[in-house]
Design an enzyme around this catalytic site. Structure first.
Site, short mmCIF file in Angstrom:
data_model
loop_
_atom_site.label_atom_id
_atom_site.label_comp_id
_atom_site.label_asym_id
_atom_site.label_seq_id
_atom_site.Cartn_x
_atom_site.Cartn_y
_atom_site.Cartn_z
N SER A 101 71.35 17.26 -141.39
CA SER A 101 72.13 18.48 -141.18
C SER A 101 71.81 19.56 -142.21
CB SER A 101 73.63 18.12 -141.19
OG SER A 101 74.42 19.20 -140.80
N ASP A 241 72.63 25.80 -139.25
CA ASP A 241 72.19 24.86 -140.26
C ASP A 241 71.00 24.07 -139.72
OD1 ASP A 241 73.66 23.38 -138.43
OD2 ASP A 241 74.39 21.96 -139.91
N ASP A 243 70.40 21.18 -138.37
CA ASP A 243 70.40 20.53 -137.06
C ASP A 243 71.18 21.33 -136.02
OD1 ASP A 243 72.97 19.99 -138.02
OD2 ASP A 243 73.06 18.01 -137.10
N ASP A 245 74.26 22.21 -135.53
CA ASP A 245 75.57 21.86 -134.99
C ASP A 245 76.67 22.73 -135.59
OD1 ASP A 245 75.73 20.76 -137.54
OD2 ASP A 245 76.45 18.79 -136.87
#
Length: 449
Positions: A101, A241, A243, A245
């Site tokens: 992440s 960010d 990833d 999400d």
């Protein structure tokens, strides 16, 4: 040994805490647990972000999946929410994402989704962990024709982009949008979906090299995007960010619009359209008290959970709520997807801008933040949960709570993924709470190292 699974899967420095051997075992045992009741050869999606360690861990993870006779469906580089969506959309039995992440590139992580695209419950994660820690678990390796194989899906991102475009019923023509992809998993999907919907886009940090993910960019470092919005005359900025999400937005004046502000904006807009289920928003204890005030004024209810979007989601699913999220920009639209989704959130925010004809700065004025200071205390990982057992730390926390009673609060939270204790103070006087938070963090470091 502490719990292997944190608040967002298993994380650590790649090739150290998160070794290929661990990835293999997670793939093997995860495949077994997630497909125990499958009466056919199970199929498991695998996606990753742009970290240099992704290839290494992907190979090990897929080997583990195949060693259990399952089929690994390799989706390539994709946002985490895309893997959740495609797992469900393609009728697969489970999904796995290789990503850390917002963490630095040397870290990586592995997290699982079930066949419905939901993150695993604590109970399922505990079952995976217990089997991994027990060499005598009795799980047999298939041989011969029963061994699994890998199947690669070309351009899986296009299926996700097509899904995103259908979540709004307006086009984005006339909007100039600055986009920061964090050199992460959104670097293809974000520009694609925004351009397809007619927006004029200015994109930065969309050239990942495996080592530049999240480096002074993206949702945790939006300073460059703020500058770009002002200099380019963009209507809005979007920072994802690693990833993708989560989303942090920037308004037309270059000001940050965080998850709390977005929840307030969405709540008022959805309620006005009769689409806010039970007139309720779910947030966490980290949300600013300004959100409480704004939602109360809009006659909306606010339910708070412990920190972690998984707990927000659990509350939403169990009680039938449609929207929830975190100050950090994890926003869940349960009518559309089963996890926090930065690109989906961006499109919903852009749709509000288009439908209302208002600037984001005007929309964000619905909420006024109380000053909030967050300081990280670096401690030994095994000591993260011991802060209230130390008499001096407990005494200082109690004293600060009395000092702020009625006009602020103290929130102490061990990180789920890093060797940190997060010290948050909220109150009317920013300088005062900053001093107090730093003093408390210093004491915690002295006592727990």
């Amino acid at each position: 040994m502490g719990r292997m699974f944190g608040t967002d899967g298993v994380r650590g420095i790649a090739n150290k805490e998160l070794s290929p051997a661990l990835a293999f075992n997670l793939g093997r045992i995860g495949a077994y647990v997630l497909t125990e009741e499958t009466h056919r050869k199970p199929r498991i999606a695998v996606g990753k972000d742009t970290r240099i360690s992704g290839d290494m861990l992907e190979a090990a993870l897929i080997a583990g999946i195949c060693s259990m006779g399952a089929e690994a469906v390799s989706l390539g580089v994709l946002p985490t929410p895309a893997v959740a969506y495609l797992t469900r959309h393609m009728g697969l039995d489970a999904g796995v994402v290789i990503s850390a992440s917002h963490n630095p590139f040397e870290y990586n992580g592995i997290k699982f989704f079930n066949g419905e695209g939901y993150k695993l419950s604590d109970q399922l994660e505990d079952r995976i962990e217990s089997l991994m820690l027990n060499p005598e678990n009795g799980i047999a390796y298939p041989t011969g024709a029963e061994i699994g194989k890998k199947v690669e899906v070309d351009n899986a991102v296009h299926g996700y982009v097509d899904f995103l475009k259908k979540t709004i019923d307006v086009n984005l023509r006339g909007l100039k949008i600055a986009v920061d992809c964090a050199n992460g998993a959104s670097y293809i999907a974000a520009p694609s979906v925004l351009a397809d919907l007619g927006a004029e886009i200015v994109v930065i940090n969309n050239k990942p090299d495996g080592k530049n993910i999240n480096v002074k960019c993206g949702s945790t470092h939006p300073e460059g995007l703020q500058k770009l919005v002002v200099e380019s005359g963009a209507h809005i900025g979007l920072a994802f960010d690693g990833d993708a999400d989560r989303l942090i937005a920037v308004d037309n004046r270059g000001n940050i619009v965080n998850g709390d502000h977005m929840l307030a904006i969405f709540a008022r807009h959805l309620k006005g359209k009769g689409m806010l289920k039970k007139d309720t928003v779910v947030a966490t204890v980290m949300s600013n008290m300004g959100l409480d005030i704004a939602l109360k004024r809009e006659k909306c209810n606010l339910v708070k959970t412990k920190v972690g979007d998984r707990y927000v989601l659990e509350e939403m699913v169990s009680m039938g709520y449609s929207i929830g999220g975190e100050q950090s920009g994890h926003i869940i639209f349960l009518d559309h997807n089963t996890t926090g989704d930065g690109l989906l959130t961006a499109l919903q925010l852009l749709a509000v801008v288009k439908e209302t004809g208002k600037k984001l700065s005007d929309l964000a004025s619905i909420m006024k933040e109380l000053p909030q200071v967050l300081v990280n205390a670096k401690v030994k990982n095994e000591n993260k949960d011991k802060y209230m057992k130390d008499e001096a730390i407990a005494e200082m926390i109690t004293g600060l709570e009395k000092k702020l009673k009625g006009r602020g609060r103290v929130l102490i939270r061990p990180s789920g993924t890093e060797p940190l204790i997060r010290v948050m103070l909220e109150g009317a006087n920013e300088a005062e709470i900053k001093e107090d938070a730093e003093a408390l963090a210093k004491l915690i470091e002295e006592k727990l190292n």
